[in-house]
Scaffold this active site. Sequence first.
Site, PDB file in Angstrom:
ATOM      1  N   LYS A 120     -39.936  71.404 -45.656  1.00 40.73           N
ATOM      2  CA  LYS A 120     -40.822  71.940 -44.545  1.00 40.73           C
ATOM      3  C   LYS A 120     -41.148  71.001 -43.731  1.00 40.73           C
ATOM      4  O   LYS A 120     -41.033  71.293 -42.505  1.00 40.73           O
ATOM      5  CB  LYS A 120     -42.002  72.653 -45.371  1.00 40.73           C
ATOM      6  N   GLN A 164     -48.874  75.711 -50.845  1.00 40.57           N
ATOM      7  CA  GLN A 164     -47.695  75.886 -51.791  1.00 40.57           C
ATOM      8  C   GLN A 164     -48.008  76.331 -52.981  1.00 40.57           C
ATOM      9  O   GLN A 164     -48.692  75.999 -53.753  1.00 40.57           O
ATOM     10  CB  GLN A 164     -46.931  74.498 -52.102  1.00 40.57           C
ATOM     11  N   ASP A 187     -47.842  82.138 -43.544  1.00 39.45           N
ATOM     12  CA  ASP A 187     -47.393  82.836 -44.648  1.00 39.45           C
ATOM     13  C   ASP A 187     -47.764  84.123 -44.738  1.00 39.45           C
ATOM     14  O   ASP A 187     -46.775  85.296 -45.272  1.00 39.45           O
ATOM     15  CB  ASP A 187     -48.061  82.230 -46.122  1.00 39.45           C
TER      16      ASP A 187
END
Lengths: 360, 360
Positions: A120, A164, A187
């Site tokens: 990422k 995460q 997200d």
Amino acid sequence: MASSVFSDSSSPAAARLLPLSVRSRTSQFQRSISIAWRPLDLSAIRSTVSPRRSLSASAAVAMTTETSAKVIDGKAVAKQIKDEIAGEIVRMKDGIGIVPGLAVILVGSRKDSQTYVRNKKKACEAVGIKSYEANLPEDSTEEEVLKNIARFNDDPSVHGILVQLPLPRHMNEEKILNAVSIEKDVDGFHPLNIGRLAMQGRDPLFVPCTPKGCMELLHTYGVEIKGKRAVVIGRSNIVGMPAALLLQKANATISMVHSNTRNPEEITRQADIIISAAGVANLVRGSWIKPGAVVIDVGINPVDDAESPRGYRLVGDVCYEEACKVASAITPVPGGVGPMTIAMLLSNTLSSAKRIHDFK
Amino acid sequence: MASSVFSDSSSPAAARLLPLSVRSRTSQFQRSISIAWRPLDLSAIRSTVSPRRSLSASAAVAMTTETSAKVIDGKAVAKQIKDEIAGEIVRMKDGIGIVPGLAVILVGSRKDSQTYVRNKKKACEAVGIKSYEANLPEDSTEEEVLKNIARFNDDPSVHGILVQLPLPRHMNEEKILNAVSIEKDVDGFHPLNIGRLAMQGRDPLFVPCTPKGCMELLHTYGVEIKGKRAVVIGRSNIVGMPAALLLQKANATISMVHSNTRNPEEITRQADIIISAAGVANLVRGSWIKPGAVVIDVGINPVDDAESPRGYRLVGDVCYEEACKVASAITPVPGGVGPMTIAMLLSNTLSSAKRIHDFK
């Protein structure tokens, strides 16, 4: 190699995909493409197959089998989107002096999570998004994680925050995810975003990256969704459920297949569009697929492979060899949905920065 | 009258429905019933039909046609639930001196809305819930409505707030509904509640009343949901969508049929459970229904009827005369889902008061 998996090779991939414009509203990302492609007309596709000029590594793998389905090249689409994002970031920086920022919070030292976070970070750098990171030890307290989230929530140079997953077992995932400011929830996992996704007349601030990537692929390849039967296999919060809600918002007639479904094969065979996110290798056989259906395979499952240097290889939920003899189009694994997820994360971060700074 | 629509008449309705306990979590409201009923075995039901002793008005209407389907008596179930709520309210008042309160905000003077509000008030009084009301003129400003919502949000004697819809056209419905405190959103329309309903491992504070009522009927009548095919017709924010999410949470395999669905009859005919909330009179014909399916009809549609003193009568989405020859069980209109909606509103208000005051 008797036949190719590609059909539109007479036009370069880049031209076929243009014009791509990164847009902030999921429900509005239908694109015009230079060659109209009829995904449900198998004969039309078969008649146009011819070898492609340049091949990515994943596409080369796909070509080792004899197939008729068009391969949906997620890697190429993702590259195109990332190029556009990079252009937009330059325009934003030049225009208002703002660089989008993405903060990632990693707790513990899981190898796979570390790899994801590293990827990422690299992807951010490649398009010009500034990365921020908080690496916390496995035995951190919830309070420490929440403190870092609060810090990023308050930091005006951070426009997206992601935690995460999975978190260590002693932490309350719901509590931690809910602490991320709704304006920075790139997200799209906040229940408020999911609720808005489910409701007519409401739009979420962010759409979860993987299902958004699936929809982008369908739109980019000109797959008609309105009025089509769509089956989503798997009902996770991060893929299956939001994918079904997105398809429904795009006016498909959706069915959801899951572990309690008694006749998944029969139901799946009714679908014009299949999105599989079950996490089970080779679950979807050729017999599950209606001839001409479009198959989006979200699964990334390791299976033993003595011939691979790593001792395993990655396969999707869909039995690729069987599926591409029946489907009209299919995403490969790897090289299909995978690259799209990260492209959508970058897209969400850019949208967030644009929204926060009211930059059109 | 050759045959009755009722099967369990050997046990009085009250006994059959007991023990009913009003619970705050939708996913947990499975009840034990004294006679296990096999909803998908038509022959078993047919063999047990016999006249019932006491009939409600709506049930009597149902009996004027020759049928085989069991009539799902929403009026009786709602009465039972309201009796239990009344008991719980006495226990709460005696235990901690708190009486649940429900505030209704009505803007304008629509006759139907006034009737609904009056009925809600009456229903509150009948179980011992204190009603609060704000009646605002049609030409009120949004700010005036928001001020009233804020007042009820802050009032500790109010545990539930509902804004009667539709609002006048000049008002932003989303903005106004979002102003209701999530802890008092007894209608369950807040996107945060809908998001939690959609997500695995999350529970909404409140489930929208009509779909919750549908699920209560299925549970009360012992209809197995897990693994069954369920089709929801209509996808409104207040009924269709949350009904599908509830069925999915209960592990049904759901499909959603709507105005863009090309073959609604074919899809509906696959269902073991049909919830119709389309708002179209007689949309669902007998041929749409799989023999033995359970049909929950949410529609309340006026159709012209010269023989009625009002000039019209109310019918559901389902062609009742045809459906009850095919289905194993069906809700009548009126007397099916309708009475359940208001019972669920009372139930949500009680749950809210219990949660706010931590009363078990």
